[in-house]
Design an enzyme around this catalytic site. Structure first.
Site, PDB file in Angstrom:
ATOM      1  N   ASN A  15     147.230 -10.631 -84.097  1.00 61.97           N
ATOM      2  CA  ASN A  15     147.272  -9.488 -83.216  1.00 61.97           C
ATOM      3  C   ASN A  15     147.601  -8.236 -84.040  1.00 61.97           C
ATOM      4  OD1 ASN A  15     147.518  -7.848 -80.849  1.00 61.97           O
ATOM      5  ND2 ASN A  15     148.244  -9.639 -79.705  1.00 61.97           N
ATOM      6  N   HIS A  25     164.045 -10.923-103.799  1.00 63.63           N
ATOM      7  CA  HIS A  25     164.673 -10.255-104.936  1.00 63.63           C
ATOM      8  C   HIS A  25     165.956 -10.990-105.290  1.00 63.63           C
ATOM      9  CE1 HIS A  25     161.946  -6.824-104.515  1.00 63.63           C
ATOM     10  NE2 HIS A  25     162.078  -7.018-103.219  1.00 63.63           N
ATOM     11  N   GLY A  52     155.513 -12.064 -80.702  1.00 62.80           N
ATOM     12  CA  GLY A  52     155.558 -10.716 -81.255  1.00 62.80           C
ATOM     13  C   GLY A  52     156.850 -10.422 -82.006  1.00 62.80           C
ATOM     14  N   ARG A  84     166.642 -20.773 -84.192  1.00 62.67           N
ATOM     15  CA  ARG A  84     167.113 -22.156 -84.083  1.00 62.67           C
ATOM     16  C   ARG A  84     166.330 -22.857 -82.992  1.00 62.67           C
ATOM     17  NH1 ARG A  84     170.094 -22.432 -79.603  1.00 62.67           N
ATOM     18  NH2 ARG A  84     171.028 -20.532 -78.815  1.00 62.67           N
TER      19      ARG A  84
END
Length: 185
Positions: free
Chosen positions: A85, A115, A142, A180
């Protein structure tokens, strides 16, 4: 023989993202993502398919709703029937494996890049990456963020806005920050 920065990157070792070869490959991917975004919705399917093949390095039937962003494109392996999307971002410094019929909600972000935790090491400009694997028939709601090194099992659903820091087993609904397992599907 010394490894190139790209070889180090793909091996998950510390590497320099400022390497000229890598900079050139990222610029190429940005140009292809821009070209995909600028295609008319009525553009011939062959034109869209050609751009996707150039970006990913292989033919795909994936459907991308622009804008779409990635670092390299060629480190993304797509199954059949994948849907992205609006506003998806894939930092494919390491391999991203995506199974068949995976759905990406708007603004999903997949991050293989990372990093060093040590500040002095971070200042060196070196970085590294860990691969991500997403199984068949997964739906990422989303705004989901998937962090480096995560595997999401087949058939799972990740709730909107979740931040996935650890592996998610197959066949579950998982959500939250950190993400979770909520229940088995």
């Amino acid at each position: 023989m010394l490894k190139t920065e790209k070889e180090k990157m793909l091996a998950g070792e510390l590497y320099s993202g400022a390497d000229l070869q890598l900079v050139g490959e990222r610029l190429r991917a940005r140009e292809l993502c821009r070209a995909i975004a600028e295609l008319s919705p009525q553009a011939p399917e062959a034109e869209r398919s050609d751009l996707l093949k150039q970006l990913f390095g292989a033919a795909t039937d994936a459907y991308i709703t622009p804008p779409f962003f990635c670092d390299y494109g060629r480190n993304i392996e797509l199954g059949k029937g994948v849907y992205f999307n609006f506003n998806c971002v894939l930092l494919d410094v390491a391999k991203i494996s995506i199974g068949n019929h995976v759905l990406f909600g708007p603004a999903v972000q997949i991050y293989t890049a990372s990093h060093p935790m040590d500040a002095a090491e971070r200042r060196s400009g070196l970085e590294f990456a860990k691969p991500i694997a997403i199984g068949n028939d997964v739906w990422l709601g989303g705004g989901v963020i998937v962090c480096p090194g995560v595997t999401i099992g087949a058939g799972s659903v990740i709730g909107a806005g979740s931040v996935v820091l650890r592996d998610i087993p197959a066949g579950v609904f998982a959500a939250g920050n950190p993400c979770r397992v909520i229940r088995t599907l």
